[in-house]
Design a protein around this motif. Structure first.
Motif, PDB file in Angstrom:
ATOM      1  N   THR A   1       0.718  -1.700  -0.140  1.00 22.70           N
ATOM      2  CA  THR A   1      -0.276  -0.487   0.358  1.00 22.70           C
ATOM      3  C   THR A   1       1.094   1.046  -0.325  1.00 22.70           C
ATOM      4  O   THR A   1       1.890   0.777   0.585  1.00 22.70           O
ATOM      5  CB  THR A   1      -0.704   0.350   0.929  1.00 22.70           C
ATOM      6  OG1 THR A   1      -0.154  -0.171   2.557  1.00 22.70           O
ATOM      7  CG2 THR A   1      -1.278  -1.477   1.254  1.00 22.70           C
ATOM      8  N   GLU A   2       0.454   1.776  -0.260  1.00 20.08           N
ATOM      9  CA  GLU A   2       1.514   3.753  -0.231  1.00 20.08           C
ATOM     10  C   GLU A   2       1.798   3.723   0.878  1.00 20.08           C
ATOM     11  O   GLU A   2       2.449   4.180   1.100  1.00 20.08           O
ATOM     12  CB  GLU A   2       0.362   4.990  -0.685  1.00 20.08           C
ATOM     13  CG  GLU A   2       1.041   6.011  -0.940  1.00 20.08           C
ATOM     14  CD  GLU A   2       0.038   6.915  -1.454  1.00 20.08           C
ATOM     15  OE1 GLU A   2       0.351   8.302  -1.656  1.00 20.08           O
ATOM     16  OE2 GLU A   2      -0.972   6.737  -2.652  1.00 20.08           O
ATOM     17  N   ALA A   3       0.757   3.484   1.978  1.00 23.61           N
ATOM     18  CA  ALA A   3       1.014   3.812   3.311  1.00 23.61           C
ATOM     19  C   ALA A   3       2.647   2.612   3.653  1.00 23.61           C
ATOM     20  O   ALA A   3       3.560   3.440   4.217  1.00 23.61           O
ATOM     21  CB  ALA A   3      -0.188   3.936   4.485  1.00 23.61           C
ATOM     22  N   ASP A   4       2.530   1.917   3.197  1.00 14.71           N
ATOM     23  CA  ASP A   4       3.732   1.285   3.961  1.00 14.71           C
ATOM     24  C   ASP A   4       5.015   0.932   3.208  1.00 14.71           C
ATOM     25  O   ASP A   4       5.151   1.139   3.684  1.00 14.71           O
ATOM     26  CB  ASP A   4       2.669  -0.534   3.563  1.00 14.71           C
ATOM     27  CG  ASP A   4       1.772  -0.652   5.026  1.00 14.71           C
ATOM     28  OD1 ASP A   4       1.800  -0.352   5.818  1.00 14.71           O
ATOM     29  OD2 ASP A   4       1.606  -2.053   4.380  1.00 14.71           O
ATOM     30  N   ALA A   5       4.203   1.492   1.222  1.00 13.93           N
ATOM     31  CA  ALA A   5       5.474   1.424   0.967  1.00 13.93           C
ATOM     32  C   ALA A   5       6.275   2.863   1.474  1.00 13.93           C
ATOM     33  O   ALA A   5       8.140   3.019   1.372  1.00 13.93           O
ATOM     34  CB  ALA A   5       5.115   1.632  -0.610  1.00 13.93           C
ATOM     35  N   ALA A   6       5.910   3.993   1.526  1.00 13.55           N
ATOM     36  CA  ALA A   6       6.466   5.291   2.220  1.00 13.55           C
ATOM     37  C   ALA A   6       7.382   4.918   3.476  1.00 13.55           C
ATOM     38  O   ALA A   6       8.805   5.506   3.609  1.00 13.55           O
ATOM     39  CB  ALA A   6       5.715   6.339   1.881  1.00 13.55           C
ATOM     40  N   GLN A   7       6.383   3.907   4.440  1.00 16.16           N
ATOM     41  CA  GLN A   7       7.295   3.637   5.936  1.00 16.16           C
ATOM     42  C   GLN A   7       8.753   3.081   5.031  1.00 16.16           C
ATOM     43  O   GLN A   7       9.943   3.392   6.672  1.00 16.16           O
ATOM     44  CB  GLN A   7       6.386   3.054   6.552  1.00 16.16           C
ATOM     45  CG  GLN A   7       6.962   2.973   8.383  1.00 16.16           C
ATOM     46  CD  GLN A   7       6.073   2.179   8.747  1.00 16.16           C
ATOM     47  OE1 GLN A   7       5.129   1.462   8.622  1.00 16.16           O
ATOM     48  NE2 GLN A   7       7.099   2.026  10.145  1.00 16.16           N
ATOM     49  N   VAL A   8       8.688   2.129   4.245  1.00 19.78           N
ATOM     50  CA  VAL A   8       9.813   0.545   3.735  1.00 19.78           C
ATOM     51  C   VAL A   8      10.724   1.844   3.495  1.00 19.78           C
ATOM     52  O   VAL A   8      11.735   1.882   4.185  1.00 19.78           O
ATOM     53  CB  VAL A   8       9.624   0.151   2.861  1.00 19.78           C
ATOM     54  CG1 VAL A   8      10.455  -0.819   2.211  1.00 19.78           C
ATOM     55  CG2 VAL A   8       8.019  -0.407   3.802  1.00 19.78           C
TER      56      VAL A   8
END
Length: 206
Positions: A132-139
């Motif tokens: 997801t966009e949020a998870d990808a941003a955190q990674v």
């Protein structure tokens, strides 16, 4: 040709997923199985039932630990990103104030990570875009912080280079070391680690 899971055997278990590599929890066993299957087939081609079968439980039992297959992917990529950042920072601190010693420590750490976590390297390279966009941003935030650990060391060794050049150099070294899903197994572990470390040192210091 890449090695299969059976050819690699238990020694290739992706240790970065385990708080205790010798006694992984059920949750960690599920993540490990998912990482292997995602590496072999791609995350989109693997179902929750496939992961359950790999660890000897029914698919519905997986949901006691993870809400979805996407949650498994997010957790494994977040875990390895946190592992790299924490481990790299610790190695630099332990190496003292000498930049060359810090670089050797970072290289040794990343080589060990690559050799111990071949499936995770493949999954991160291929399936990061499935988050997801949020998870990808955190990674990606965690990954950028890990890169900056390298950049700070490389900048001391290459004082005439700007941050962008040091960053590019770090990514080039990662690409070399992270080739292990394709190259590991052609040599024994000690020989492969030594070869990668020597090549990475040359690339980082040339």
């Amino acid at each position: 040709m890449t090695s299969t899971r059976a050819e690699r055997g238990p020694a290739a278990s992706d240790r970065a997923l385990h708080a205790d590599a010798d006694r992984p929890s059920r949750r960690e066993q599920i993540l490990q199985a998912a990482a292997q299957l995602f590496a072999e087939r791609g995350s989109r081609a693997v179902g929750v039932d496939d992961v359950g079968a790999a660890v000897g439980v029914t698919g519905p039992a997986i949901y006691r630990h993870f809400a979805s297959k996407d949650a498994m992917l997010a957790e494994m990529l977040l875990r390895i990103s946190e592992h790299l950042l924490a481990g790299g920072s610790e190695r630099v601190a332990d190496a003292g104030g000498d930049a060359a010693a810090q670089l050797r420590a970072l290289i040794a750490f990343h080589v060990d990570f690559a050799l111990d976590n071949p499936a995770l390297i493949t999954v991160q390279d291929r399936d990061l875009g499935s988050l997801t966009e949020a998870d990808a941003a955190q990674v990606r935030r965690l990954q950028r912080r890990y890169v900056e650990v390298w950049v700070a060391v490389l900048a001391r060794l290459h004082p005439a280079a700007d941050a962008a050049a040091c960053r590019a150099r770090a990514h080039a070294v990662f690409g070399l070391i992270n080739s292990t899903p394709h190259s590991a197994g052609r040599l024994g572990r000690p020989a492969m680690a030594a070869l990668l470390a020597d090549m990475a040192w040359s690339a980082a210091t040339a």
